[in-house]
Write an enzyme that holds these catalytic residues in place. Structure first.
Site, mmCIF file in Angstrom:
data_model
loop_
_atom_site.group_PDB
_atom_site.id
_atom_site.type_symbol
_atom_site.label_atom_id
_atom_site.label_comp_id
_atom_site.label_asym_id
_atom_site.label_seq_id
_atom_site.Cartn_x
_atom_site.Cartn_y
_atom_site.Cartn_z
ATOM 1 N N GLU A 1 10.576 -6.150 27.174
ATOM 2 C CA GLU A 1 10.751 -7.075 27.717
ATOM 3 C C GLU A 1 8.935 -6.934 28.473
ATOM 4 O O GLU A 1 8.377 -7.953 28.201
ATOM 5 C CB GLU A 1 12.144 -7.480 28.010
ATOM 6 C CG GLU A 1 13.152 -7.969 28.054
ATOM 7 C CD GLU A 1 14.350 -7.420 27.641
ATOM 8 O OE1 GLU A 1 15.417 -7.282 27.661
ATOM 9 O OE2 GLU A 1 13.616 -5.648 27.440
ATOM 10 N N ALA B 1 26.674 15.839 -0.769
ATOM 11 C CA ALA B 1 26.652 15.639 -1.703
ATOM 12 C C ALA B 1 27.239 16.983 -2.638
ATOM 13 O O ALA B 1 28.084 17.302 -2.574
ATOM 14 C CB ALA B 1 25.574 16.698 -1.526
ATOM 15 N N ARG C 1 18.645 13.928 9.853
ATOM 16 C CA ARG C 1 18.800 14.580 11.206
ATOM 17 C C ARG C 1 18.412 14.416 11.856
ATOM 18 O O ARG C 1 17.933 14.236 13.101
ATOM 19 C CB ARG C 1 18.530 15.648 10.790
ATOM 20 C CG ARG C 1 19.732 16.814 9.814
ATOM 21 C CD ARG C 1 18.647 18.001 9.140
ATOM 22 N NE ARG C 1 19.807 18.755 8.172
ATOM 23 C CZ ARG C 1 19.418 19.943 7.730
ATOM 24 N NH1 ARG C 1 19.037 20.784 7.386
ATOM 25 N NH2 ARG C 1 21.263 20.434 6.948
ATOM 26 N N ASP D 1 27.413 29.624 3.795
ATOM 27 C CA ASP D 1 25.685 28.784 3.286
ATOM 28 C C ASP D 1 24.482 29.655 5.046
ATOM 29 O O ASP D 1 23.331 29.342 4.527
ATOM 30 C CB ASP D 1 25.769 27.584 2.737
ATOM 31 C CG ASP D 1 26.338 26.811 2.007
ATOM 32 O OD1 ASP D 1 27.066 27.892 1.337
ATOM 33 O OD2 ASP D 1 26.874 25.740 2.445
#
Length: 369
Positions: free
Chosen positions: A52, A154, A184, A200
């Site tokens: 605003e 996935a 992300r 991983d």
């Protein structure tokens, strides 16, 4: 333009700041006079002027007698900025259209009342459904005092997130992976389990050609196994991005915890679930992340175990389920959600408001629990 088109423009303005206003909501504002847009703006970052204010400053003298279209009820309290309801009253605005009332208990209708008491007509509900979807994170924070939790997986068409040997790179293609990096960039935190970290060794950073914001990387590691196995894992490199580890309360002062703190990681101790001595109370952890660390939203990119625990504890709000046109097979290959599951189909969790997006050869199913 119609009233609806002006409000839709305000919503578009608000969304230009997605991922940048946390823990504040996304807000857009448009000022119209004599069927002309005389001012507009969006809230860009917490602690900076609200939408605003930008619209009124742009309008200048034209604000007198104008109509305000704003996506969220103007605030009525002093925070890091003055109340916008007072600005509306003092600026000579003739009428106000508000997409939705503010769920923040500090506002919750008081901004609307302040404007109405000044004799200015207020109309609430124009494009409300769109405004609520846009601010789903803020609504969750304000109504539950918990962060908004989205789970990303996935998987292959047969529901496998890795082979039986643990290999998972890459199930989806480049377009899908780019979309994940865009997610992300929009979330405050990214959460994984200890198994994903050790298997991983992910960086869990935002890697976009145009740059982006790195979320807080959160590792759920009840027994602090990861740092003991390999202190040089990417997720513990706080030069890349900040990191926090959720572990058992009794390990907060252990040697492993002290080592993590020396590397710049935050340690957050959690109690175990009642009746489940090997499972952390993740709701307790999420509440701490919101109340003490101001994390409004968390993207979970964990494996089967973490996803299953979150599902079992009813802590998932949204799903981003990616499916690649591949088949892995093997009963030992993990699926997207582990844990105890349910005994009958009638007890299964239902996914609502589903949308399907195609990204290259892959599909992304977006839905809500």
């Amino acid at each position: 333009m119609t009233d609806q088109e002006y409000m839709e423009f305000a919503i578009q303005l608000a969304q230009t700041a997605r991922g940048r206003t946390s823990p504040n909501p996304l807000v857009g504002a448009v000022l119209v006079k004599d069927n002309r847009i005389v001012g507009f703006g969006a809230h860009l970052k917490a602690g900076t002027p609200h939408a605003e204010v930008h619209a009124v400053r742009m309008a200048g003298d034209e604000v007198q007698g104008s109509t305000l279209y704003v996506t969220l009820e103007p605030c009525s309290h002093f925070g890091r900025t003055p109340p916008c309801a007072d600005l509306v009253v003092q600026s000579g605005i003739r009428s106000v259209h508000i997409a939705m009332a503010d769920p923040n208990p500090l506002v919750a209708g008081s901004g609307i009342r302040r404007i109405q008491e000044a004799g200015i007509p207020v109309f609430v509900g124009l494009c409300e459904a769109s405004a609520r979807i846009m601010n789903e994170v803020f609504i969750k924070n304000m109504t539950t005092q918990l962060p908004f939790v989205a789970v990303k997986t996935a998987a292959t068409l047969d529901g496998k997130i890795a082979t039986a040997t643990g290999d998972s790179k890459w199930i989806t293609g480049e377009e899908a992976r780019r979309f994940v990096h865009q997610l992300r960039d929009q979330f405050d935190g990214i959460m994984v389990g200890v198994g994903t970290v050790m298997q991983d060794n992910p960086q869990l950073t935002t890697r976009l050609p145009e740059g982006g914001r790195n979320p807080l990387r959160i590792v759920v590691d009840p027994n602090l196994r990861a740092v003991a196995s390999n202190p040089s894992l990417h997720v513990f490199d706080t030069k890349l991005a900040p990191a926090a580890v959720l572990c058992r309360e009794d390990l907060c002062n252990s040697q492993a915890a002290r080592q993590l703190r020396s590397m710049g990681c935050q340690i957050i101790g959690l109690p175990m679930r009642e009746g489940q001595p090997n499972v952390l109370d993740l709701e307790y952890g999420l509440r701490k992340l919101w109340q003490e660390h101001h994390l409004a939203s968390i993207l979970v990119e964990g494996g089967s175990a973490l996803n299953g625990h979150l599902l079992q504890q009813s802590l998932i709000d949204k799903l981003f389920l990616f499916y690649a046109p591949k088949l892995i097979g093997a009963s030992a290959a993990p699926g997207s959600f582990g844990g105890m599951g349910v005994e009958t189909v009638q007890e299964a969790w239902c996914v609502k408001q589903m949308e399907i997006k195609q990204l290259g050869r892959d599909l992304c199913l977006i839905g809500y629990l």
